[in-house]
Design a protein around this motif. Structure first.
Motif, PDB file in Angstrom:
ATOM      1  N   UNK B   1       0.880  -1.143  -0.037  1.00 26.89           N
ATOM      2  CA  UNK B   1      -0.018   0.207   0.054  1.00 26.89           C
ATOM      3  C   UNK B   1       0.843   1.137   0.126  1.00 26.89           C
ATOM      4  N   UNK B   2       0.413   2.375  -0.540  1.00 31.08           N
ATOM      5  CA  UNK B   2       1.039   3.527  -0.677  1.00 31.08           C
ATOM      6  C   UNK B   2       1.230   4.271   0.589  1.00 31.08           C
ATOM      7  N   UNK B   3       2.350   4.860   1.122  1.00 30.07           N
ATOM      8  CA  UNK B   3       2.143   5.804   2.215  1.00 30.07           C
ATOM      9  C   UNK B   3       1.341   6.965   1.889  1.00 30.07           C
ATOM     10  N   UNK B   4       0.756   7.496   2.985  1.00 29.25           N
ATOM     11  CA  UNK B   4      -0.136   8.824   2.564  1.00 29.25           C
ATOM     12  C   UNK B   4       0.699   9.866   1.894  1.00 29.25           C
ATOM     13  N   UNK B   5       1.876  10.257   2.071  1.00 30.40           N
ATOM     14  CA  UNK B   5       2.508  11.202   1.430  1.00 30.40           C
ATOM     15  C   UNK B   5       2.768  11.039   0.152  1.00 30.40           C
ATOM     16  N   UNK B   6       2.657   9.589  -0.551  1.00 31.78           N
ATOM     17  CA  UNK B   6       2.849   9.143  -1.919  1.00 31.78           C
ATOM     18  C   UNK B   6       1.568   9.264  -2.654  1.00 31.78           C
ATOM     19  N   UNK B   7       0.296   9.700  -2.145  1.00 30.41           N
ATOM     20  CA  UNK B   7      -0.796   9.457  -2.706  1.00 30.41           C
ATOM     21  C   UNK B   7      -1.116  10.960  -3.369  1.00 30.41           C
ATOM     22  N   UNK B   8      -2.195  10.661  -4.491  1.00 34.38           N
ATOM     23  CA  UNK B   8      -2.605  11.810  -5.070  1.00 34.38           C
ATOM     24  C   UNK B   8      -3.657  12.669  -4.088  1.00 34.38           C
ATOM     25  N   UNK B   9      -4.244  13.632  -4.462  1.00 30.75           N
ATOM     26  CA  UNK B   9      -5.277  14.453  -3.650  1.00 30.75           C
ATOM     27  C   UNK B   9      -6.412  13.589  -3.499  1.00 30.75           C
ATOM     28  N   UNK B  10      -6.753  12.968  -4.788  1.00 32.11           N
ATOM     29  CA  UNK B  10      -8.032  12.278  -4.923  1.00 32.11           C
ATOM     30  C   UNK B  10      -8.120  11.082  -3.858  1.00 32.11           C
TER      31      UNK B  10
END
Lengths: 97, 486
Positions: B1-10
């Protein structure tokens, strides 16, 4: 070709100074850019009447005080390099002698 | 799973609502990544302390099921980085210059007010070329930013700090400003989506001015959907920028069904790196295979665009920077006379590139030269606008590569003119006021000097679309098509 003297004069007009050791390089680079933008001369310019001017409009606000006097004074005055109360201290430019 | 900081806005917005992480955890993930990576990348000039009240308010609204305001809802609790020339009240705004190192903003830029209202959080201010003049961040008074894809290379500029911060996942998204390509070029060189909105779509109030008839604030983001979300949040009429367009004009010219894409192939015959051109051809073919129409179009005056830009922009720069005189704010050096005060403050405050452009601007506006340069450039601008308008009778958007080549090495373009040529494709949108977007179209391989002679590195490059004024919706659509076919 721009001369060093011309570049020095432009600098004086723009209130900046260019050190003598920088002047040669600055003049060369300046010349290269002016030569590049000089290609505009070969642009076949259509008659001005065929080009639609950009729509221009005046924007004026109603008379009145947008904010109460003094609202922003302290914030702005706090940026002054030197102050006396709410006044900006600058050099005297008219002498009384 | 992506770390939160790696996410897009959406993605982050949906994670916040699914309770996968809190606003605080999202902030901490970004702030932590920013602090860890900044010593190497120098993307941020300052990382802000968490604004506890704002974090709490955003969490509360999310817990209550979001705000009722609709689209801007997406930005609730999302950390955003802002370029150092956008004012946030009480924070330093130095525009990457020694001249304004000590300058504290006395009010919020219009875009900041809007983002605050939308519940976004401000992570820090990002590095940039001094007063937004440059294409590499090498002209920052605070040292260059490095490209996260290869730290021996530039991230582009002038919004290079914002680009590196997003690309390295130090923030979810960022704002930059674009006068001749300063959002789109760094976005292309770091693998991001970058949008320069229509001139007048977004208020310039609180943006430290460079070229007033060219400047626009816009997003640097990890996806087209994110760029759209930020654009929707910051656009709109503002009485403090009388060039902003009335809301009723903002009908969002849309396009339904298949798109018609114009490509000025004639302009791409020389000067474009072979691997970049190949990638561009493949992207265009993929759009064609997906059923969209591609047409060869002619924009002959484009050859003069960069020359016209390097007359108009310095003219506006020399005018705008005249206000920085060491008197009321900013660097204030004192000499014997008042004239000395001006001279010393301006000479010590401005770096080489700023001084160079002030001189150019002073020159092209001086009596005897204004007709040969400034008026001619202004006419070229009008011709360009007309050529584009004519092309848009036939096509929905116009496409070309954002840059002629991928990110270059530090020091590679030490000659000013070679640096100026970086913007050869992007400046036209600023001259015509039309909106334009850069979207990643893939990567090209280059030898890496950091890995030794045998290593190679993949460098991102972008495809660039231009649309008619206020037709940002077409750019988002074209951008999403590229995301799908890539």
């Amino acid at each position: 070709m721009a001369t060093k003297e011309e570049v020095k004069k432009l600098a004086a007009l723009a209130r900046i100074s260019i050190a003598d050791e920088e002047l040669e390089k600055f003049t060369q680079e300046f010349d290269a850019v002016i030569a590049y933008v000089g290609q505009l001369e070969s642009l076949n310019q259509p008659p001005a009447s065929s080009l639609q001017p950009q729509a221009l409009r005046n924007v004026l606000r109603e008379d009145g005080e947008p904010t109460a006097p003094g609202t922003n004074t302290e914030k702005l005055v706090a940026q002054f390099p030197e102050r006396e109360g709410n006044a900006l201290v600058v050099k005297q430019i008219i002498s009384h002698d | 799973m992506k770390a939160p900081n790696e996410m897009t806005i959406v993605e982050a917005a949906s994670g916040l609502r699914a309770r996968e992480f809190s606003v605080r955890e999202l902030w901490d993930a970004c702030a932590e990544a920013a602090k860890t990576k900044n010593s190497e990348l120098n993307a941020f000039l300052e990382i802000f302390e968490a604004d506890e009240a704002a974090l709490k308010a955003a969490q509360k609204k999310i817990d209550a099921g979001g705000s009722p305001s609709g689209k801007s809802d997406l930005l609730l609790g999302i950390p955003i980085a802002t370029k150092d020339n956008i004012l946030i009240e009480g924070k330093t705004a130095s525009a990457g210059s020694k001249m304004l190192t000590n300058y504290r903003a006395t009010y919020d830029a219009a875009v900041i007010e809007k983002l605050k209202a939308a519940g976004a959080l401000f992570l820090g201010r990002t590095n940039m070329d001094e007063f937004a003049m440059g294409s590499s961040t090498e002209h920052s008074a605070f040292g260059p930013t490095k490209n996260p894809h290869d730290t021996s290379r530039v991230p582009g500029g002038s919004s290079g700090g914002s680009a590196a911060a997003v690309a390295a996942h130090m923030t979810i998204a960022a704002l930059g400003s674009d006068t001749g390509g300063s959002i789109r070029q760094p976005a292309a060189l770091t693998g991001l989506v970058g949008l320069k909105p229509t001139y007048g779509a977004v208020s310039r109030s609180g943006l430290i001015a460079m070229g007033s008839s060219l400047d626009q604030i816009g997003p640097l983001a990890k996806s087209v959907a994110d760029a759209r979300a930020l654009y929707e949040a910051i656009r709109g009429r503002d009485l403090n920028d009388s060039q902003t367009l009335p809301e009723d004009l903002n009908a969002q010219k849309s396009t339904s069904g298949k798109m018609s894409v114009g490509v000025p192939w004639g302009l791409l015959e020389k000067g474009v790196d072979a691997s970049v051109l190949e990638l561009f051809r493949r992207t265009i073919s993929a759009l064609e295979s997906a059923g969209h129409t591609v047409r060869d179009i002619s924009l002959p005056t484009s050859a003069y665009a960069l020359a016209a830009y390097y007359v108009i922009m310095p003219a506006e720069v020399s005018t705008n920077l005249a206000r920085l005189d060491g008197m009321r704010y900013g660097l204030a050096k004192r000499g014997k006379t008042l004239l000395d005060d001006y001279l010393i403050s301006r000479t010590e405050g401005f770096g080489q590139e700023a001084r160079r452009r002030i001189l150019l601007g002073t020159f092209v506006l001086s009596a005897g030269y204004i007709d040969a340069y400034y008026r001619k450039a202004d006419a070229a601008r009008a011709v360009l606008r007309r050529e584009y308008e004519e092309a848009f009778q036939q096509v929905d958007v116009i496409a070309f590569p954002t840059t002629a080549a991928p990110a270059f090495h530090f020091g590679e373009k030490s000659d000013p003119l070679s640096m100026y040529l970086e913007d050869i494709f992007t400046v036209t949108a600023n001259l015509t006021g039309m909106p334009a977007i850069s979207v990643p179209m893939g990567t090209v391989s280059r030898p890496s000097i950091t890995l030794g002679t045998t290593g190679s590195v993949s460098l991102p490059v972008g495809i660039h679309f231009t649309a008619p004024p206020l037709a940002e919706a077409r750019l988002f659509k074209a951008g999403e098509l590229v995301e799908q076919v890539r």
